[in-house]
Motif scaffolding. Sequence first.
Motif, PDB file in Angstrom:
ATOM      1  N   UNK A  81       0.839  -1.196   0.000  1.00  0.00           N
ATOM      2  CA  UNK A  81       0.000   0.000   0.000  1.00  0.00           C
ATOM      3  C   UNK A  81       0.871   1.241   0.000  1.00  0.00           C
ATOM      4  N   UNK A  82       0.481   2.233  -0.770  1.00  0.00           N
ATOM      5  CA  UNK A  82       1.138   3.535  -0.775  1.00  0.00           C
ATOM      6  C   UNK A  82       0.316   4.454   0.113  1.00  0.00           C
ATOM      7  N   UNK A  87      -3.136   8.487   4.585  1.00  0.00           N
ATOM      8  CA  UNK A  87      -4.234   7.921   3.804  1.00  0.00           C
ATOM      9  C   UNK A  87      -3.686   6.993   2.735  1.00  0.00           C
ATOM     10  N   UNK A  88      -4.277   5.812   2.620  1.00  0.00           N
ATOM     11  CA  UNK A  88      -3.885   4.861   1.587  1.00  0.00           C
ATOM     12  C   UNK A  88      -4.415   5.344   0.249  1.00  0.00           C
ATOM     13  N   UNK A  89      -3.508   5.559  -0.709  1.00  0.00           N
ATOM     14  CA  UNK A  89      -3.909   6.070  -2.022  1.00  0.00           C
ATOM     15  C   UNK A  89      -3.795   5.021  -3.131  1.00  0.00           C
ATOM     16  N   UNK A  90      -3.073   3.936  -2.865  1.00  0.00           N
ATOM     17  CA  UNK A  90      -2.893   2.899  -3.872  1.00  0.00           C
ATOM     18  C   UNK A  90      -2.601   1.583  -3.163  1.00  0.00           C
ATOM     19  N   UNK A  91      -3.207   0.495  -3.645  1.00  0.00           N
ATOM     20  CA  UNK A  91      -2.969  -0.828  -3.078  1.00  0.00           C
ATOM     21  C   UNK A  91      -2.721  -1.810  -4.212  1.00  0.00           C
ATOM     22  N   UNK A  92      -1.746  -2.689  -3.988  1.00  0.00           N
ATOM     23  CA  UNK A  92      -1.411  -3.724  -4.969  1.00  0.00           C
ATOM     24  C   UNK A  92      -1.242  -5.036  -4.219  1.00  0.00           C
ATOM     25  N   UNK A 135       5.412   3.255   2.293  1.00  0.00           N
ATOM     26  CA  UNK A 135       4.988   2.081   1.545  1.00  0.00           C
ATOM     27  C   UNK A 135       4.898   0.947   2.557  1.00  0.00           C
ATOM     28  N   UNK A 136       3.702   0.411   2.715  1.00  0.00           N
ATOM     29  CA  UNK A 136       3.473  -0.679   3.660  1.00  0.00           C
ATOM     30  C   UNK A 136       3.429  -1.990   2.884  1.00  0.00           C
ATOM     31  N   UNK A 137       4.210  -2.974   3.331  1.00  0.00           N
ATOM     32  CA  UNK A 137       4.237  -4.280   2.671  1.00  0.00           C
ATOM     33  C   UNK A 137       3.937  -5.369   3.702  1.00  0.00           C
ATOM     34  N   UNK A 138       2.981  -6.228   3.376  1.00  0.00           N
ATOM     35  CA  UNK A 138       2.595  -7.312   4.271  1.00  0.00           C
ATOM     36  C   UNK A 138       2.606  -8.616   3.482  1.00  0.00           C
TER      37      UNK A 138
END
Length: 161
Positions: A81-82, A87-92, A135-138
């Motif tokens: 997630x960006x 605020x999350x503006x983009x998720x992949x 940038x959050x990565x899970x």
Amino acid sequence: MKTANVLVLTLVLLYIDVSTEWPTHTVCKEDNLEIYYKSCDPKQDFAFTVDRCSDITTHTFNIRAAMVLRHSIKELYVKVSLIINGKTVLTYSEALCGPGHSKPHFCGMKKGEHLYYEGPVTLGLKEIPQGDYTVSAVLTNEDHATVACADFTVKNYLDYY
């Protein structure tokens, strides 16, 4: 004398400031680009490096990542997630291991094994956006258990125009 040593040790252990967060690690800090990360998994930190910060802006760059697995990996999913200004503006999201996917060497690893990955990563970016953001990565497995989790802070002061 032994009593005094035991008393001092006990006081030190009682008054140690127990942190609930992992430390922030520097991935790279070059010229106009800084990248830091912190594990967001309260039970585990991990190691992560890149060869050179400037390589990230190229199509493919090399990373190294290591950790001891707390959960087995039959299937592995990544969600990125960006986040800008909270605020999350983009998720992949993408499946990395599982039925119908090519099998990276870490697929099928068991809990307690040492995961080490060294190799190329392709982000598909032509440039890293200018600004400060997270940038959050899970990474989760087939049981929805968190295998790894990190928040990357990116500070890019380079103006591409």
